[in-house]
Each structure stands twice: as C-alpha cells, then as structure tokens.
Design a protein around this motif. Sequence first.
Motif, PDB file in Angstrom:
ATOM      1  N   ALA A   2       0.868  -1.378   0.097  1.00 40.75           N
ATOM      2  CA  ALA A   2       0.005  -0.061  -0.120  1.00 40.75           C
ATOM      3  C   ALA A   2       1.001   1.281   0.066  1.00 40.75           C
ATOM      4  CB  ALA A   2      -0.701  -0.101   1.418  1.00 40.75           C
ATOM      5  N   ARG A   3       2.065   1.195   0.672  1.00 37.02           N
ATOM      6  CA  ARG A   3       2.882   2.184   0.728  1.00 37.02           C
ATOM      7  C   ARG A   3       3.301   2.665  -0.694  1.00 37.02           C
ATOM      8  NH1 ARG A   3       7.109   0.392   3.946  1.00 37.02           N
ATOM      9  NH2 ARG A   3       5.872  -1.321   4.605  1.00 37.02           N
ATOM     10  N   LEU A   4       3.377   1.819  -1.548  1.00 37.91           N
ATOM     11  CA  LEU A   4       3.877   2.079  -3.014  1.00 37.91           C
ATOM     12  C   LEU A   4       2.687   2.715  -3.827  1.00 37.91           C
ATOM     13  CD1 LEU A   4       5.724  -1.249  -3.804  1.00 37.91           C
ATOM     14  CD2 LEU A   4       6.715   0.716  -3.129  1.00 37.91           C
ATOM     15  N   VAL A   5       1.614   2.633  -3.315  1.00 40.28           N
ATOM     16  CA  VAL A   5       0.644   3.310  -4.416  1.00 40.28           C
ATOM     17  C   VAL A   5       0.431   4.479  -3.644  1.00 40.28           C
ATOM     18  CG1 VAL A   5      -1.838   3.127  -4.878  1.00 40.28           C
ATOM     19  CG2 VAL A   5      -0.303   1.051  -5.020  1.00 40.28           C
ATOM     20  N   ASP A   6       0.467   5.055  -2.352  1.00 39.59           N
ATOM     21  CA  ASP A   6       0.115   6.102  -1.598  1.00 39.59           C
ATOM     22  C   ASP A   6       0.431   7.400  -2.481  1.00 39.59           C
ATOM     23  OD1 ASP A   6      -1.212   4.720   0.271  1.00 39.59           O
ATOM     24  OD2 ASP A   6       0.249   4.830   1.645  1.00 39.59           O
ATOM     25  N   PRO A   7       1.914   7.184  -2.924  1.00 37.79           N
ATOM     26  CA  PRO A   7       2.231   8.727  -3.461  1.00 37.79           C
ATOM     27  C   PRO A   7       1.665   8.800  -4.812  1.00 37.79           C
ATOM     28  CG  PRO A   7       4.324   7.186  -2.817  1.00 37.79           C
ATOM     29  CD  PRO A   7       3.169   6.369  -2.531  1.00 37.79           C
ATOM     30  N   LEU A   8       1.266   7.758  -5.429  1.00 39.10           N
ATOM     31  CA  LEU A   8       0.616   7.923  -6.782  1.00 39.10           C
ATOM     32  C   LEU A   8      -0.839   8.470  -6.455  1.00 39.10           C
ATOM     33  CD1 LEU A   8       1.569   4.336  -8.404  1.00 39.10           C
ATOM     34  CD2 LEU A   8       2.350   6.530  -8.988  1.00 39.10           C
ATOM     35  N   VAL A   9      -1.661   8.145  -5.352  1.00 43.20           N
ATOM     36  CA  VAL A   9      -2.698   8.699  -4.970  1.00 43.20           C
ATOM     37  C   VAL A   9      -2.725  10.389  -4.535  1.00 43.20           C
ATOM     38  CG1 VAL A   9      -4.754   8.565  -3.174  1.00 43.20           C
ATOM     39  CG2 VAL A   9      -3.561   6.482  -4.006  1.00 43.20           C
ATOM     40  N   VAL A  10      -1.586  10.590  -3.880  1.00 48.00           N
ATOM     41  CA  VAL A  10      -1.518  11.707  -3.490  1.00 48.00           C
ATOM     42  C   VAL A  10      -1.003  12.760  -4.666  1.00 48.00           C
ATOM     43  CG1 VAL A  10       0.122  13.293  -2.104  1.00 48.00           C
ATOM     44  CG2 VAL A  10      -0.691  11.183  -0.936  1.00 48.00           C
ATOM     45  N   GLY A  11      -0.321  12.302  -5.597  1.00 46.92           N
ATOM     46  CA  GLY A  11       0.078  12.700  -6.700  1.00 46.92           C
ATOM     47  C   GLY A  11      -1.065  12.758  -7.832  1.00 46.92           C
ATOM     48  N   ARG A  12      -2.059  12.231  -7.680  1.00 43.99           N
ATOM     49  CA  ARG A  12      -3.242  12.144  -8.383  1.00 43.99           C
ATOM     50  C   ARG A  12      -3.057  11.431  -9.712  1.00 43.99           C
ATOM     51  NH1 ARG A  12      -2.409  17.244  -8.040  1.00 43.99           N
ATOM     52  NH2 ARG A  12      -2.936  17.768 -10.197  1.00 43.99           N
ATOM     53  N   VAL A  13      -2.002  10.357  -9.780  1.00 41.03           N
ATOM     54  CA  VAL A  13      -1.950   9.497 -10.899  1.00 41.03           C
ATOM     55  C   VAL A  13      -3.094   8.551 -10.892  1.00 41.03           C
ATOM     56  CG1 VAL A  13      -0.273   7.784 -11.715  1.00 41.03           C
ATOM     57  CG2 VAL A  13       0.664  10.049 -10.839  1.00 41.03           C
ATOM     58  N   ILE A  14      -3.074   8.046  -9.718  1.00 45.62           N
ATOM     59  CA  ILE A  14      -4.285   7.190  -9.337  1.00 45.62           C
ATOM     60  C   ILE A  14      -5.682   8.274  -9.289  1.00 45.62           C
ATOM     61  CG2 ILE A  14      -5.493   5.569  -7.801  1.00 45.62           C
ATOM     62  CD1 ILE A  14      -3.023   4.326  -8.701  1.00 45.62           C
ATOM     63  N   GLY A  15      -6.395   7.744 -10.406  1.00 47.89           N
ATOM     64  CA  GLY A  15      -7.677   8.746 -10.511  1.00 47.89           C
ATOM     65  C   GLY A  15      -7.623   9.300 -11.870  1.00 47.89           C
ATOM     66  N   GLU A  16      -6.443  10.114 -12.191  1.00 46.80           N
ATOM     67  CA  GLU A  16      -6.327  10.926 -13.414  1.00 46.80           C
ATOM     68  C   GLU A  16      -5.727  10.039 -14.567  1.00 46.80           C
ATOM     69  OE1 GLU A  16      -4.452  14.659 -12.823  1.00 46.80           O
ATOM     70  OE2 GLU A  16      -6.054  15.260 -11.062  1.00 46.80           O
ATOM     71  N   VAL A  17      -4.979   9.224 -14.259  1.00 49.27           N
ATOM     72  CA  VAL A  17      -4.173   8.361 -15.293  1.00 49.27           C
ATOM     73  C   VAL A  17      -4.612   6.935 -15.265  1.00 49.27           C
ATOM     74  CG1 VAL A  17      -2.055   7.750 -16.227  1.00 49.27           C
ATOM     75  CG2 VAL A  17      -2.313   9.995 -15.544  1.00 49.27           C
ATOM     76  N   LEU A  18      -4.314   6.224 -14.065  1.00 54.58           N
ATOM     77  CA  LEU A  18      -4.719   4.955 -13.747  1.00 54.58           C
ATOM     78  C   LEU A  18      -5.781   4.666 -12.744  1.00 54.58           C
ATOM     79  CD1 LEU A  18      -0.669   4.192 -13.255  1.00 54.58           C
ATOM     80  CD2 LEU A  18      -2.333   3.650 -15.276  1.00 54.58           C
ATOM     81  N   ASP A  19      -6.214   3.681 -12.644  1.00 52.51           N
ATOM     82  CA  ASP A  19      -7.184   2.895 -11.470  1.00 52.51           C
ATOM     83  C   ASP A  19      -6.346   2.295 -10.413  1.00 52.51           C
ATOM     84  OD1 ASP A  19      -9.475   3.588 -12.948  1.00 52.51           O
ATOM     85  OD2 ASP A  19      -9.489   1.647 -14.088  1.00 52.51           O
ATOM     86  N   MET A  20      -6.964   2.367  -9.282  1.00 51.96           N
ATOM     87  CA  MET A  20      -6.258   1.629  -8.166  1.00 51.96           C
ATOM     88  C   MET A  20      -5.810   0.186  -8.580  1.00 51.96           C
ATOM     89  SD  MET A  20      -5.093   2.136  -5.212  1.00 51.96           S
ATOM     90  CE  MET A  20      -6.202   3.450  -4.330  1.00 51.96           C
ATOM     91  N   PHE A  21      -4.716   0.080  -8.083  1.00 53.11           N
ATOM     92  CA  PHE A  21      -3.965  -1.334  -8.273  1.00 53.11           C
ATOM     93  C   PHE A  21      -3.125  -1.733  -7.301  1.00 53.11           C
ATOM     94  CE2 PHE A  21      -0.745   1.629 -10.016  1.00 53.11           C
ATOM     95  CZ  PHE A  21       0.484   0.994  -9.546  1.00 53.11           C
ATOM     96  N   VAL A  22      -2.798  -2.983  -7.288  1.00 53.24           N
ATOM     97  CA  VAL A  22      -1.775  -3.505  -6.348  1.00 53.24           C
ATOM     98  C   VAL A  22      -0.487  -3.698  -7.087  1.00 53.24           C
ATOM     99  CG1 VAL A  22      -1.168  -5.612  -4.790  1.00 53.24           C
ATOM    100  CG2 VAL A  22      -3.605  -4.806  -5.108  1.00 53.24           C
ATOM    101  N   PRO A  23       0.585  -3.105  -6.668  1.00 56.59           N
ATOM    102  CA  PRO A  23       2.045  -3.104  -7.265  1.00 56.59           C
ATOM    103  C   PRO A  23       2.349  -4.549  -7.030  1.00 56.59           C
ATOM    104  CG  PRO A  23       1.884  -0.992  -5.972  1.00 56.59           C
ATOM    105  CD  PRO A  23       0.614  -1.793  -5.764  1.00 56.59           C
ATOM    106  N   CYS A  24       2.908  -5.119  -8.230  1.00 55.95           N
ATOM    107  CA  CYS A  24       3.415  -6.414  -7.932  1.00 55.95           C
ATOM    108  C   CYS A  24       4.826  -6.629  -9.001  1.00 55.95           C
ATOM    109  CB  CYS A  24       2.262  -7.695  -8.350  1.00 55.95           C
ATOM    110  SG  CYS A  24       1.605  -7.711  -9.855  1.00 55.95           S
ATOM    111  N   ALA A  25       5.417  -5.530  -9.157  1.00 53.22           N
ATOM    112  CA  ALA A  25       6.370  -5.682 -10.074  1.00 53.22           C
ATOM    113  C   ALA A  25       7.552  -4.480  -9.504  1.00 53.22           C
ATOM    114  CB  ALA A  25       6.281  -5.525 -11.593  1.00 53.22           C
TER     115      ALA A  25
END
Length: 177
Positions: A2-25
């Motif tokens: 979840a910590r890997l996704v948090d900066p993407l949420v704060v930076g609005r990448v999740i929402g404006e570019v990508l849907d929520m996902f679970v990083p696995c790479a």
Amino acid sequence: MARLVDPLVVGRVIGEVLDMFVPCAELSVHYGSKQVSNGVEIKPSLAAAKPTVRINGSRDPSTLFTLVMSDPDAPSPSEPTFREWLHWIVVNIPEGGEASEGKELVRYMGPQPPVGIHRYVFSVFRQKEAMEKAKEVVAEEARYNFNTRQFASKNELGLPIAAVYFNSQREPNKKPR
C-alpha cells in the motif's frame, strides 16, 4: 505494498491516469545516474534522451511487459485539455530486461512542459502474449488526448502492475540579454 501506491494517490496519478492497483513488480527508471521516484523533480534537459528502464515482475522468464509514458498535465496543469500527452510506448519487454530490449511502438519524446509543473507517468502492464502491433494504433503526430486506461483495455493488458512518476517544469532561458 500500500505504501507504494500512496504517492500515486497523493500525486493524483491514481484517478487521473490509472485506476487503483496492487503493485506486483519492481520498476526502475534512471535518467543517467538520477533514479526516478514518485514526485522527484527532473529537468527536461536531463530527460531529453530515453531513460534506462528495467522491470522485474515475474518468476516466469517468458513474461513480457508493456511500458507507457504519458503527461496528464498537457498543455498546462490548470487546463489539461490535451490530457494525456503520449511520450512513449514499448511492448514485449522481457522479464528482468530493459525497455531497450522491447519493441518501441511510439518513439520516445522527452518532457517539454510549456507552463507549470507537469507529471510524467511511467505505467507497466503484464502482457498475455507477444504483441506485433497495438490494437489501438497511435500515430506519431497524434500524441494528444491519449488515454492509458483505454489503451490497456483495448490491448487486454488489465490493471498496471507498477507505476512511477516524476515532475518537470520548463527550464529558464539561459541566453544573455
């Protein structure tokens, strides 16, 4: 994870570019010696040439990946009427390999932010099979209004498995007056 996704949420990448996902790479992006991490500032002059991109996301050596780089803030963050501006697409990147080992579908274009601070997003998707060409063809001259989600959907890529973004803004002119 979840910590890997948090900066993407704060930076609005999740929402404006990508849907929520679970990083696995693991996604490693370098411009020279400068590593891209979420929200880091990189000057356009440093990012003019293609970065070195490495993807590790599977124990299966036959796994292939697609890399998409886009700017959701074109032409300006306050009025992103060209969202997203496509900067690069590479398919068939082998597991543990670099983007240079894949097939470039859209040639690399470095950041050229005209005004404001722009985000440049690298998204990685796991492919089901090798791609000779994308089902949604992207012409070199039609980079504006690209949609990463739509591209992934049309090419049956599913949700991303990794993403990272950096910020960049226009460099001041260095001409003497």
